[in-house]
Write a protein that holds these residues in place. Structure first.
Motif, PDB file in Angstrom:
ATOM      1  N   GLU A  78       0.835  -1.275  -0.078  1.00 25.66           N
ATOM      2  CA  GLU A  78      -0.014   0.036  -0.039  1.00 25.66           C
ATOM      3  C   GLU A  78       0.764   1.219  -0.165  1.00 25.66           C
ATOM      4  OE1 GLU A  78      -3.555   2.063   2.830  1.00 25.66           O
ATOM      5  OE2 GLU A  78      -2.695   0.055   3.317  1.00 25.66           O
ATOM      6  N   SER A  79       1.808   1.299   0.983  1.00 22.00           N
ATOM      7  CA  SER A  79       2.900   2.296   0.900  1.00 22.00           C
ATOM      8  C   SER A  79       3.582   2.459  -0.513  1.00 22.00           C
ATOM      9  CB  SER A  79       3.974   2.051   1.939  1.00 22.00           C
ATOM     10  OG  SER A  79       4.918   3.326   2.124  1.00 22.00           O
ATOM     11  N   ALA A  80       3.947   1.591  -1.102  1.00 21.30           N
ATOM     12  CA  ALA A  80       4.463   1.592  -2.478  1.00 21.30           C
ATOM     13  C   ALA A  80       3.726   2.124  -3.523  1.00 21.30           C
ATOM     14  CB  ALA A  80       4.987   0.204  -2.832  1.00 21.30           C
ATOM     15  N   ASP A  81       2.354   1.829  -3.263  1.00 21.01           N
ATOM     16  CA  ASP A  81       1.341   2.217  -4.494  1.00 21.01           C
ATOM     17  C   ASP A  81       1.188   3.783  -4.185  1.00 21.01           C
ATOM     18  OD1 ASP A  81       0.939  -0.380  -5.471  1.00 21.01           O
ATOM     19  OD2 ASP A  81      -0.796  -0.807  -4.148  1.00 21.01           O
ATOM     20  N   ALA A  82       0.993   4.186  -2.748  1.00 20.78           N
ATOM     21  CA  ALA A  82       0.902   5.476  -2.704  1.00 20.78           C
ATOM     22  C   ALA A  82       1.862   6.290  -3.005  1.00 20.78           C
ATOM     23  CB  ALA A  82       0.744   5.766  -0.979  1.00 20.78           C
ATOM     24  N   THR A  83       3.239   5.742  -2.909  1.00 18.96           N
ATOM     25  CA  THR A  83       4.481   6.564  -3.271  1.00 18.96           C
ATOM     26  C   THR A  83       4.730   6.734  -4.723  1.00 18.96           C
ATOM     27  OG1 THR A  83       5.548   5.392  -1.282  1.00 18.96           O
ATOM     28  CG2 THR A  83       7.022   6.378  -3.466  1.00 18.96           C
ATOM     29  N   LEU A  85       1.872   6.641  -6.846  1.00 19.04           N
ATOM     30  CA  LEU A  85       0.758   7.460  -6.950  1.00 19.04           C
ATOM     31  C   LEU A  85       1.050   9.188  -6.937  1.00 19.04           C
ATOM     32  CD1 LEU A  85      -2.180   8.159  -7.916  1.00 19.04           C
ATOM     33  CD2 LEU A  85      -2.772   7.871  -5.735  1.00 19.04           C
ATOM     34  N   ALA A  86       1.848   9.246  -5.818  1.00 18.05           N
ATOM     35  CA  ALA A  86       2.492  10.513  -5.544  1.00 18.05           C
ATOM     36  C   ALA A  86       3.446  10.945  -6.484  1.00 18.05           C
ATOM     37  CB  ALA A  86       2.884  10.631  -4.096  1.00 18.05           C
ATOM     38  N   ALA A  87       4.302  10.148  -7.076  1.00 17.26           N
ATOM     39  CA  ALA A  87       5.326  10.466  -7.950  1.00 17.26           C
ATOM     40  C   ALA A  87       4.711  10.740  -9.251  1.00 17.26           C
ATOM     41  CB  ALA A  87       6.202   9.273  -8.093  1.00 17.26           C
ATOM     42  N   ALA A  88       3.437   9.893  -9.750  1.00 15.69           N
ATOM     43  CA  ALA A  88       2.890  10.268 -10.936  1.00 15.69           C
ATOM     44  C   ALA A  88       2.273  11.592 -10.748  1.00 15.69           C
ATOM     45  CB  ALA A  88       2.004   9.058 -11.263  1.00 15.69           C
ATOM     46  N   ASN A  89       1.487  11.836  -9.766  1.00 21.56           N
ATOM     47  CA  ASN A  89       0.975  13.270  -9.472  1.00 21.56           C
ATOM     48  C   ASN A  89       2.096  14.268  -9.666  1.00 21.56           C
ATOM     49  OD1 ASN A  89      -1.257  11.948  -9.326  1.00 21.56           O
ATOM     50  ND2 ASN A  89      -1.438  11.897  -7.060  1.00 21.56           N
ATOM     51  N   TYR A  90       3.480  14.168  -8.975  1.00 31.72           N
ATOM     52  CA  TYR A  90       4.285  14.916  -9.253  1.00 31.72           C
ATOM     53  C   TYR A  90       4.673  15.399 -10.660  1.00 31.72           C
ATOM     54  CZ  TYR A  90       4.719  15.020  -4.162  1.00 31.72           C
ATOM     55  OH  TYR A  90       4.401  15.018  -2.793  1.00 31.72           O
ATOM     56  N   GLU A  91       4.970  14.100 -11.168  1.00 33.72           N
ATOM     57  CA  GLU A  91       5.391  14.229 -12.677  1.00 33.72           C
ATOM     58  C   GLU A  91       4.336  14.928 -13.521  1.00 33.72           C
ATOM     59  OE1 GLU A  91       6.974  11.138 -16.069  1.00 33.72           O
ATOM     60  OE2 GLU A  91       6.199  10.445 -14.116  1.00 33.72           O
ATOM     61  N   LEU A  92       2.919  14.569 -13.309  1.00 29.10           N
ATOM     62  CA  LEU A  92       1.873  15.188 -13.879  1.00 29.10           C
ATOM     63  C   LEU A  92       2.100  16.502 -13.821  1.00 29.10           C
ATOM     64  CD1 LEU A  92      -0.419  15.161 -15.860  1.00 29.10           C
ATOM     65  CD2 LEU A  92      -2.007  14.559 -13.837  1.00 29.10           C
ATOM     66  N   GLN A  93       1.984  16.973 -12.467  1.00 35.61           N
ATOM     67  CA  GLN A  93       1.964  18.380 -12.289  1.00 35.61           C
ATOM     68  C   GLN A  93       3.250  19.269 -12.772  1.00 35.61           C
ATOM     69  OE1 GLN A  93      -0.482  19.957 -10.612  1.00 35.61           O
ATOM     70  NE2 GLN A  93       0.569  21.985 -11.143  1.00 35.61           N
ATOM     71  N   ALA A  94       4.354  18.559 -12.760  1.00 35.05           N
ATOM     72  CA  ALA A  94       5.494  19.102 -13.281  1.00 35.05           C
ATOM     73  C   ALA A  94       5.418  19.340 -14.934  1.00 35.05           C
ATOM     74  CB  ALA A  94       6.673  18.249 -13.237  1.00 35.05           C
ATOM     75  N   GLU A  95       4.664  18.354 -15.420  1.00 39.14           N
ATOM     76  CA  GLU A  95       4.454  18.491 -16.988  1.00 39.14           C
ATOM     77  C   GLU A  95       3.699  19.519 -17.197  1.00 39.14           C
ATOM     78  OE1 GLU A  95       3.019  14.607 -18.078  1.00 39.14           O
ATOM     79  OE2 GLU A  95       4.894  13.654 -18.141  1.00 39.14           O
TER      80      GLU A  95
END
Length: 287
Positions: A78-83, A85-95
């Protein structure tokens, strides 16, 4: 009766040394050691008796360990999935941020281009209005000059010494003709550039320089300047040339009334002449 023989046991050669003889243990010490041994044995017995009871606890812990391990694995997943997802959100926000910055940069560049185009268009419109106004003024000036020439045109014989056109005090064409008339009577010298001697092209060049028009030095190049006009549609200020276009050998300036002013030749100098006596090959308009 015979005497009984008692065997004699020989003594060790070290028996007389006290330090080599082991002291005998006293009964009290033996009892003490027996009590200590008995205590140890009883402790071991108690420990042995309590061993099975204590051994049951690891069994319970061993049975619960898989459950704890499964929960921990779930938590890690669960922690890995959350991490992730957070990384994907950060990447999307950066894009998104990068796209927004690029869009802003392009919008700024487009705005600058549009502003430059608007300024260039405004300048072009102002230049066109100014050129139209100057063209209208020159046309009116030429009409005035032509009317004056028609009214007061002298004979061909008197044209060399008497000006036939009264140039306006101001205006581009008037300024050119006024300058030319001021040189009437000057000498013709091949290669001379004034102020009291001229050849045909140097006189025309100097006259148009007075109004900011930079003409080439020789007649061949001057015949290639401006816009070609027909000899039937001449206006004051047009440059006349003799010979082929681009290979002209003589130039003068039309002043209206069928006349032109030029630096003719060494015998005439700077004069006004009739076109009927020496028709030009062509004409160009630079004003």
């Amino acid at each position: 009766m015979e005497e009984a023989l008692i065997p004699v046991v020989p003594m060790s050669h070290t028996a007389h040394i006290r330090s080599h003889r082991k002291p005998r243990r006293s009964a009290s010490k033996i009892a003490m050691r027996a009590g200590v041994a008995g205590g140890i044995l009883s402790t071991v017995a108690v420990a042995g008796a309590s061993g099975p009871a204590n051994a049951a606890e690891p069994v319970t812990q061993t049975l619960e360990l898989p459950t704890l391990t499964a929960d921990l694995a779930a938590q890690v997943a669960e922690s890995a999935d959350a991490t992730e997802l957070a990384a994907a959100n950060y990447e999307l926000q950066a894009e998104r941020d990068a796209a927004a910055a690029q869009a802003a940069k392009e919008a700024k560049a487009d705005l600058a281009v549009a502003k430059k185009k608007a300024e260039a268009k405004k300048k072009a419109e102002e230049a066109a209005r100014k050129a139209a106004a100057e063209r209208a003024a020159r046309d009116a000036e030429r009409v005035t000059l032509a009317a004056s020439a028609d009214v007061s045109a002298p004979s061909a014989s008197a044209s060399a010494s008497t000006p036939s056109v009264t140039a306006p005090a101001s205006g581009s064409v008037g300024t050119v003709i006024a300058f030319l008339k001021a040189q009437l009577g000057d000498a013709y010298v091949m290669g001379a550039t004034g102020p009291n001697a001229w050849d045909c092209s140097s006189l025309v060049q100097a006259a148009f320089r007075e109004v900011g028009v930079d003409l080439p030095r020789v007649s061949q190049d001057q015949s290639m300047m401006g816009t070609e006009v027909s000899l039937s549609n001449l206006q004051p200020g047009d440059i006349l040339y003799w010979g082929g276009k681009g290979s002209a050998y003589h130039v003068g300036v039309y002043i209206g009334g069928g006349q032109y002013l030029d630096a003719a030749n060494p015998s005439k100098g700077v004069v006004i002449q009739d076109l009927s006596g020496y028709p030009a090959s062509g004409a160009v308009r630079v004003l």
